[in-house]
Each structure stands twice: as C-alpha cells, then as structure tokens.
Write an enzyme that holds these catalytic residues in place. Structure first.
Site, PDB file in Angstrom:
ATOM      1  N   ARG A 183       0.865  -1.183   0.000  1.00  0.00           N
ATOM      2  CA  ARG A 183       0.000   0.000   0.000  1.00  0.00           C
ATOM      3  C   ARG A 183       0.903   1.235   0.000  1.00  0.00           C
ATOM      4  O   ARG A 183       1.764   1.403   0.855  1.00  0.00           O
ATOM      5  CB  ARG A 183      -0.961  -0.002   1.185  1.00  0.00           C
ATOM      6  N   TYR A 222       6.525   4.594  11.050  1.00  0.00           N
ATOM      7  CA  TYR A 222       7.023   3.225  11.096  1.00  0.00           C
ATOM      8  C   TYR A 222       7.658   2.726   9.803  1.00  0.00           C
ATOM      9  O   TYR A 222       8.136   1.603   9.751  1.00  0.00           O
ATOM     10  CB  TYR A 222       5.901   2.266  11.522  1.00  0.00           C
ATOM     11  N   HIS A 256      -2.348   3.384   6.268  1.00  0.00           N
ATOM     12  CA  HIS A 256      -3.290   2.288   6.518  1.00  0.00           C
ATOM     13  C   HIS A 256      -4.723   2.792   6.361  1.00  0.00           C
ATOM     14  O   HIS A 256      -5.553   2.161   5.698  1.00  0.00           O
ATOM     15  CB  HIS A 256      -3.074   1.733   7.921  1.00  0.00           C
TER      16      HIS A 256
END
Length: 364
Positions: free
Chosen positions: A256, A269, A260
């Site tokens: 992706r 992250y 998210h």
C-alpha cells in the site's frame, strides 16, 4: 517482506514486458483495456475519496493505492454471480462490479451503501479483522450443498492470518472441501506491524499445507498474474479433478503506497526509501506500459479513459452528496425484529424528533 527473490507467479516484469508468453492469459484486447480502465478508476476514486475525507465529507477511509492490480485482476477472473467478501480496502473489486454513489454513501456513514452491494454479489464491507472468512466458507459450502457452481473469493490482509477466524475458516474449508478462494493481500504491514513479525513461516502461502489445500504466491503488483492464479483457483473450485481440492490460498505480494487509513501516519514506522522502491513497481504504470508496447493502448485512448474516469467519480460524488438519510434507519438491520429495549429507544427517539425537529441533534 522479500519481493526481489521473485519466488512467485508472474506474467509481467516491472517494466511491463511479458516474462514468458506461455504464462500470458488468453484475454481479448477489449478485456485487457477494460481491466486497465478499472484500475485507473480505482486509483482516481481512491485519490478523490481521500480528498473529500480531508474536507470532512466522509469518514475514515482506507486507501487502495498500490493494490489495484491484485484487486482488479482477481475480480476479472470471476463469474458475475461468484461471491466476493472483502475486508475494507479492496475498492477495485467493487469497481469491477460497478462503482456507484451507493458505495460512497457507506463511507459517509449510511448503511444503505452496504445494502447496495448485495445486487452485485458482494458481501457488506467488513471492519473487524478476519471475521468474514468463516462467512465466506459458509457461503461457499452452501453453494456446494445446493449443487450450484458458485465460488466465494474472500479478500483479507496479512494481519488477518494472525486471527483465529483465519485458521478456523481454512480448516473448515479443507475438511469440507468448500469452493472457497482465500485471497491474502500481503502488503507488508498490518497497520504499523511488519509482516516479518506476523508469522514465523517464510511465506503466507505455505500455511495452506496445514489445511490440505494448495497455496500459491503471486506478484500482487502484476494484474495479469493475479488474474491467472485466481482463474485457475476458481476453475478448480468449480470442477476439481480427481485428487484435487476445491479451496485455495493465494498470497498476493503487494504494497500500500499510502497510510493504513486516513487516521494513520505511516512515516512513523516506515521510511520514504521503502515506499519509493515499491512505487517503482506500480501495477498501473506497469500495465499501462504493457498495453502501449503491444499497441492495445495509445495516448488518445488513454486520455479518453482518464477523462471518463474523472467524470464517473465526479458524478457519484455529486449524487452521494444529495443523499438524505432517514434518522430512523439507525434502528434497522441489526435485528429482524427489534427487541423490546430497542423498540423503546426508537419510540423515544422518534418522539424527540417530532418535538424538536432537526434541533434534536444539536441538544446536549
């Protein structure tokens, strides 16, 4: 997640060249261009949805950018009456079946948008991780018991493989030999949790061995490879040869590009270098290069497709913005018949509406 080892099914390389002509699916030029159009529509819808979410016009949204090849390619391999059960990111599957204002109304908070999917043989969007997998097995088992040849394809992410529902569904499908295709969109991250910390196995596809079904790993950035492996799995689900099993686990190795959801900050992250490395494998530009190289697409047709895509999305945004919800609808759908306590609450709510009108929503 190791993409560079190339240990998966692939039809197109990263530059859009056919790796092996024998792997090329037998699809008409019209179908190939249609697949490209639906991938473009998915990408543009995704971009516009994020924009209007930032404007406060829809709720939290999960972006599909980077995963269009897996979603569109796999859905093209299905019959129109095969069932699709998806998580919440697989907008490309909805696009193939027909993207309309109803779908956007769901993201605006209206449950009627979910209801509009039923006519397209798509189960309602699923927020709880993996709990739709047993539903998919139940639906496909029903097809087997009734003697029809419908398959059920269930989409989920790598994070879902850590849930008990995944293992229960896989085990049930293996034991009862149901026509279920488990399609794992392994995009490397379950929110901020990397897939390397999700499983001790080298791949997700290998988990199929424990449940007595075939597992296949496919390049999820390659729409033609995703079509090919799903087509094979669906045909086996309908008419297994002697000694074959109906269910299949497919692991689509993808990525992706964005967050998210619109409530997530992926810079916390993962680093930009990783993202750019994956963007170089963009399924949309890869497929576009293939179509141009094989003279199935030219600049004029490409421009026409993009204009049609933009008009389509603009139209459904306008239509969904005119939707007027019925406040009483919040009491529908959870139960076939409302229990006494909810009937009491509904009567009180309707009484308040009658007394105060729209001002009821502004009261403390």
């Amino acid at each position: 997640m190791d993409y560079d080892d190339g240990e998966f099914v692939r039809v197109l390389d990263e530059d859009g060249h056919v790796v092996d002509e024998e792997t090329m699916p037998d699809l008409s030029d019209e179908t190939l261009v249609g697949m490209y159009r639906d991938m473009r529509l998915t990408r543009h819808f995704d971009q516009r949805a994020i924009n209007i979410q930032r404007q406060g016009r829809i709720g939290t949204f999960a972006s599909a950018a980077g995963q269009e090849g897996a979603q569109v390619g796999s859905t093209y391999a299905l019959a129109d009456d095969d069932w699709i059960l998806y998580q919440y990111r697989e907008h490309g599957a909805v696009v193939v079946r027909g993207l309309d204002a109803g779908y956007l109304e769901y993201w605006m908070g209206h449950e009627s948008g979910n209801a509009s999917l039923a006519d397209k043989h798509i189960f309602p969007l699923n927020i709880a991780i993996a709990d739709h997998l047993p539903h998919a097995v139940g639906m496909s088992w029903a097809s087997k018991l009734k003697g029809d040849d419908r398959a059920a394809v269930v989409h989920f992410g790598d994070g879902a493989t850590s849930e008990g529902d995944f293992h229960e569904a896989m085990n049930f499908a293996g034991v009862f030999d149901t026509p279920t295709i488990f399609f794992c969109n392994n995009n490397g991250w379950a929110i901020s949790h990397p897939v390397e910390n999700q499983t001790a196995t080298d791949t997700i596809a290998v988990k199929a061995d424990a449940y007595g079904m075939p597992g296949v790993r496919v390049d999820g950035m390659d729409p033609l490879a995703c079509y090919a492996v799903t087509k094979e799995a669906v045909e086996r689900a309908r008419n297994p040869a002697e000694g074959e099993t109906r269910p299949t686990l497919i692991e689509a190795v993808t990525y992706r590009f964005g967050a998210h959801t619109t409530a997530d900050d992926p810079t916390v992250y993962r680093d930009d270098e990783e993202v750019e490395k994956w963007k170089a494998r963009d399924p949309l530009s890869r497929f576009e290069a293939f179509l141009h190289r094989t003279d199935r697409l030219d600049d004029e047709l490409d421009a026409d497709i993009q204009a049609a895509v933009e008009d389509h999305v603009a139209r459904i945004i306008d239509e969904s913005s005119e939707f007027e919800a019925d406040p009483e609808s919040m009491f529908e759908d959870a139960y076939a018949e409302l229990p006494p306590e909810l009937r009491r609450q509904r009567e009180g709510f309707l009484s308040m509406l009658e007394r105060y009108g729209d001002e009821a929503f502004l009261r403390d």
